[in-house]
Design a protein around this motif. Structure first.
Motif, PDB file in Angstrom:
ATOM      1  N   GLU A 183       3.419  60.719  39.099  1.00 42.73           N
ATOM      2  CA  GLU A 183       2.912  62.090  39.173  1.00 42.73           C
ATOM      3  C   GLU A 183       4.010  63.108  39.483  1.00 42.73           C
ATOM      4  OE1 GLU A 183      -0.375  62.311  41.881  1.00 42.73           O
ATOM      5  OE2 GLU A 183      -1.343  60.549  41.005  1.00 42.73           O
ATOM      6  N   ALA A 184       5.185  62.637  39.886  1.00 45.34           N
ATOM      7  CA  ALA A 184       6.272  63.538  40.290  1.00 45.34           C
ATOM      8  C   ALA A 184       6.816  64.324  39.104  1.00 45.34           C
ATOM      9  CB  ALA A 184       7.401  62.745  40.941  1.00 45.34           C
ATOM     10  N   THR A 185       7.052  65.608  39.332  1.00 44.37           N
ATOM     11  CA  THR A 185       7.687  66.465  38.324  1.00 44.37           C
ATOM     12  C   THR A 185       9.181  66.620  38.587  1.00 44.37           C
ATOM     13  OG1 THR A 185       7.171  68.458  39.612  1.00 44.37           O
ATOM     14  CG2 THR A 185       5.570  67.771  37.922  1.00 44.37           C
ATOM     15  N   HIS A 186       9.604  66.331  39.829  1.00 42.80           N
ATOM     16  CA  HIS A 186      11.006  66.472  40.222  1.00 42.80           C
ATOM     17  C   HIS A 186      11.396  65.353  41.171  1.00 42.80           C
ATOM     18  CE1 HIS A 186       9.823  70.543  39.101  1.00 42.80           C
ATOM     19  NE2 HIS A 186      11.103  70.838  38.934  1.00 42.80           N
ATOM     20  N   VAL A 187      12.644  64.920  41.070  1.00 45.84           N
ATOM     21  CA  VAL A 187      13.244  64.022  42.055  1.00 45.84           C
ATOM     22  C   VAL A 187      14.482  64.732  42.581  1.00 45.84           C
ATOM     23  CG1 VAL A 187      14.332  61.789  42.489  1.00 45.84           C
ATOM     24  CG2 VAL A 187      12.389  61.940  40.910  1.00 45.84           C
ATOM     25  N   LEU A 188      14.536  64.901  43.898  1.00 47.51           N
ATOM     26  CA  LEU A 188      15.659  65.601  44.510  1.00 47.51           C
ATOM     27  C   LEU A 188      16.565  64.600  45.211  1.00 47.51           C
ATOM     28  CD1 LEU A 188      13.746  68.577  46.212  1.00 47.51           C
ATOM     29  CD2 LEU A 188      14.427  68.309  43.832  1.00 47.51           C
ATOM     30  N   ALA A 189      17.853  64.636  44.890  1.00 45.60           N
ATOM     31  CA  ALA A 189      18.847  63.794  45.544  1.00 45.60           C
ATOM     32  C   ALA A 189      19.326  64.521  46.796  1.00 45.60           C
ATOM     33  CB  ALA A 189      20.015  63.527  44.604  1.00 45.60           C
ATOM     34  N   ILE A 190      19.107  63.889  47.959  1.00 43.48           N
ATOM     35  CA  ILE A 190      19.379  64.520  49.246  1.00 43.48           C
ATOM     36  C   ILE A 190      20.604  63.892  49.905  1.00 43.48           C
ATOM     37  CG2 ILE A 190      18.424  65.065  51.521  1.00 43.48           C
ATOM     38  CD1 ILE A 190      16.854  66.233  49.054  1.00 43.48           C
ATOM     39  N   VAL A 191      21.532  64.756  50.343  1.00 44.78           N
ATOM     40  CA  VAL A 191      22.704  64.325  51.105  1.00 44.78           C
ATOM     41  C   VAL A 191      22.780  65.213  52.342  1.00 44.78           C
ATOM     42  CG1 VAL A 191      25.206  64.087  51.127  1.00 44.78           C
ATOM     43  CG2 VAL A 191      23.935  63.589  49.033  1.00 44.78           C
ATOM     44  N   CYS A 221      20.343  68.189  52.576  1.00 47.12           N
ATOM     45  CA  CYS A 221      20.337  69.240  51.557  1.00 47.12           C
ATOM     46  C   CYS A 221      20.223  68.644  50.148  1.00 47.12           C
ATOM     47  CB  CYS A 221      21.613  70.075  51.633  1.00 47.12           C
ATOM     48  SG  CYS A 221      21.663  71.116  53.092  1.00 47.12           S
ATOM     49  N   VAL A 222      19.656  69.439  49.257  1.00 48.14           N
ATOM     50  CA  VAL A 222      19.483  69.018  47.861  1.00 48.14           C
ATOM     51  C   VAL A 222      20.818  69.151  47.136  1.00 48.14           C
ATOM     52  CG1 VAL A 222      18.253  69.449  45.703  1.00 48.14           C
ATOM     53  CG2 VAL A 222      17.086  69.800  47.888  1.00 48.14           C
ATOM     54  N   GLU A 223      21.335  68.024  46.651  1.00 51.88           N
ATOM     55  CA  GLU A 223      22.598  68.018  45.911  1.00 51.88           C
ATOM     56  C   GLU A 223      22.385  67.984  44.401  1.00 51.88           C
ATOM     57  OE1 GLU A 223      25.793  68.296  46.867  1.00 51.88           O
ATOM     58  OE2 GLU A 223      25.126  68.621  48.919  1.00 51.88           O
ATOM     59  N   ALA A 224      21.278  67.406  43.950  1.00 51.59           N
ATOM     60  CA  ALA A 224      20.997  67.324  42.517  1.00 51.59           C
ATOM     61  C   ALA A 224      19.491  67.215  42.321  1.00 51.59           C
ATOM     62  CB  ALA A 224      21.702  66.115  41.898  1.00 51.59           C
ATOM     63  N   VAL A 225      19.036  67.685  41.149  1.00 52.65           N
ATOM     64  CA  VAL A 225      17.615  67.665  40.810  1.00 52.65           C
ATOM     65  C   VAL A 225      17.453  66.987  39.458  1.00 52.65           C
ATOM     66  CG1 VAL A 225      15.578  69.084  40.328  1.00 52.65           C
ATOM     67  CG2 VAL A 225      17.194  69.783  42.124  1.00 52.65           C
ATOM     68  N   PHE A 226      16.442  66.125  39.374  1.00 57.87           N
ATOM     69  CA  PHE A 226      16.169  65.401  38.133  1.00 57.87           C
ATOM     70  C   PHE A 226      14.707  65.562  37.757  1.00 57.87           C
ATOM     71  CE2 PHE A 226      19.601  63.442  40.424  1.00 57.87           C
ATOM     72  CZ  PHE A 226      20.604  63.459  39.471  1.00 57.87           C
ATOM     73  N   TYR A 260      22.944  60.823  39.485  1.00 58.80           N
ATOM     74  CA  TYR A 260      21.808  60.309  38.715  1.00 58.80           C
ATOM     75  C   TYR A 260      21.562  58.843  39.039  1.00 58.80           C
ATOM     76  CZ  TYR A 260      18.920  58.894  34.740  1.00 58.80           C
ATOM     77  OH  TYR A 260      17.926  58.375  33.945  1.00 58.80           O
ATOM     78  N   GLU A 261      22.601  58.040  38.994  1.00 58.13           N
ATOM     79  CA  GLU A 261      22.446  56.618  39.296  1.00 58.13           C
ATOM     80  C   GLU A 261      22.066  56.398  40.761  1.00 58.13           C
ATOM     81  OE1 GLU A 261      22.281  54.030  37.207  1.00 58.13           O
ATOM     82  OE2 GLU A 261      22.426  55.538  35.650  1.00 58.13           O
ATOM     83  N   MET A 262      22.571  57.246  41.648  1.00 58.85           N
ATOM     84  CA  MET A 262      22.235  57.121  43.055  1.00 58.85           C
ATOM     85  C   MET A 262      20.768  57.463  43.309  1.00 58.85           C
ATOM     86  SD  MET A 262      25.768  58.803  44.502  1.00 58.85           S
ATOM     87  CE  MET A 262      25.108  59.316  46.044  1.00 58.85           C
ATOM     88  N   ALA A 263      20.246  58.435  42.579  1.00 58.69           N
ATOM     89  CA  ALA A 263      18.886  58.912  42.826  1.00 58.69           C
ATOM     90  C   ALA A 263      17.817  58.109  42.104  1.00 58.69           C
ATOM     91  CB  ALA A 263      18.777  60.380  42.403  1.00 58.69           C
ATOM     92  N   ARG A 264      18.133  57.487  41.010  1.00 60.08           N
ATOM     93  CA  ARG A 264      17.077  56.947  40.167  1.00 60.08           C
ATOM     94  C   ARG A 264      16.644  55.515  40.460  1.00 60.08           C
ATOM     95  NH1 ARG A 264      17.111  54.371  35.521  1.00 60.08           N
ATOM     96  NH2 ARG A 264      18.900  53.080  35.069  1.00 60.08           N
ATOM     97  N   LYS A 265      17.403  54.754  41.202  1.00 56.75           N
ATOM     98  CA  LYS A 265      17.140  53.315  41.275  1.00 56.75           C
ATOM     99  C   LYS A 265      16.749  52.785  42.648  1.00 56.75           C
ATOM    100  CE  LYS A 265      20.386  51.947  37.685  1.00 56.75           C
ATOM    101  NZ  LYS A 265      21.611  51.214  37.439  1.00 56.75           N
ATOM    102  N   TYR A 266      15.873  51.780  42.576  1.00 54.27           N
ATOM    103  CA  TYR A 266      15.585  50.844  43.665  1.00 54.27           C
ATOM    104  C   TYR A 266      14.836  51.450  44.841  1.00 54.27           C
ATOM    105  CZ  TYR A 266      19.294  48.683  40.921  1.00 54.27           C
ATOM    106  OH  TYR A 266      20.071  48.222  39.896  1.00 54.27           O
ATOM    107  N   TRP A 267      13.807  52.241  44.552  1.00 53.23           N
ATOM    108  CA  TRP A 267      13.032  52.875  45.603  1.00 53.23           C
ATOM    109  C   TRP A 267      11.731  52.135  45.861  1.00 53.23           C
ATOM    110  CZ3 TRP A 267      16.019  55.740  48.228  1.00 53.23           C
ATOM    111  CH2 TRP A 267      17.092  56.385  47.603  1.00 53.23           C
TER     112      TRP A 267
END
Length: 111
Positions: free
Chosen positions: A45-53, A56-61, A29-36
């Motif tokens: 407008e985004a409904t989803h944020v996908l954390a990519i490693v 591949c998708v590792e987590a969805v927010f 969560y902290e890796m995906a949410r900050k400093y973009w």
């Protein structure tokens, strides 16, 4: 070696993919949410944020709010507040074809 299914987004989903593999923070969560570096109006407008490693998708927010960060080190960059969707059908899917040879850590899908 197993074959990973390619992500096929639902027509109504507005997705932002963020590569988090080389960022060291507390959790996905902290890796995906900050400093973009994103356009705030577009990100909202985004409904989803996908954390990519590694492609591949590792987590969805599910983002509930996007704002400019108040961290002076990252002035002009954005972050979101949201909740993890641990049951998302996107987890484990490949997004490699969406990135191609792009070095940009952010990719928009259906946005």
């Amino acid at each position: 070696m197993s074959v990973v299914d390619e992500l096929i987004p639902n027509a109504n989903d507005r997705i932002i993919c963020v590569k988090v593999g080389k960022i060291a923070r507390e959790n996905f969560y902290e890796m995906a949410r900050k400093y973009w570096t994103v356009r705030l109006n577009r990100a909202k407008e985004a409904t989803h944020v996908l954390a990519i490693v590694n492609g591949c998708v590792e987590a969805v927010f599910i983002p509930q709010e996007w704002v400019f960060t108040d961290n002076p080190q990252y002035k002009g960059r954005c972050e979101f507040i949201g909740e993890e969707d641990t049951h998302s059908e996107y987890i484990g899917k490949s997004v490699a074809s969406y990135y191609g040879k792009s070095q940009n850590p952010v990719k928009y899908i259906n946005l």
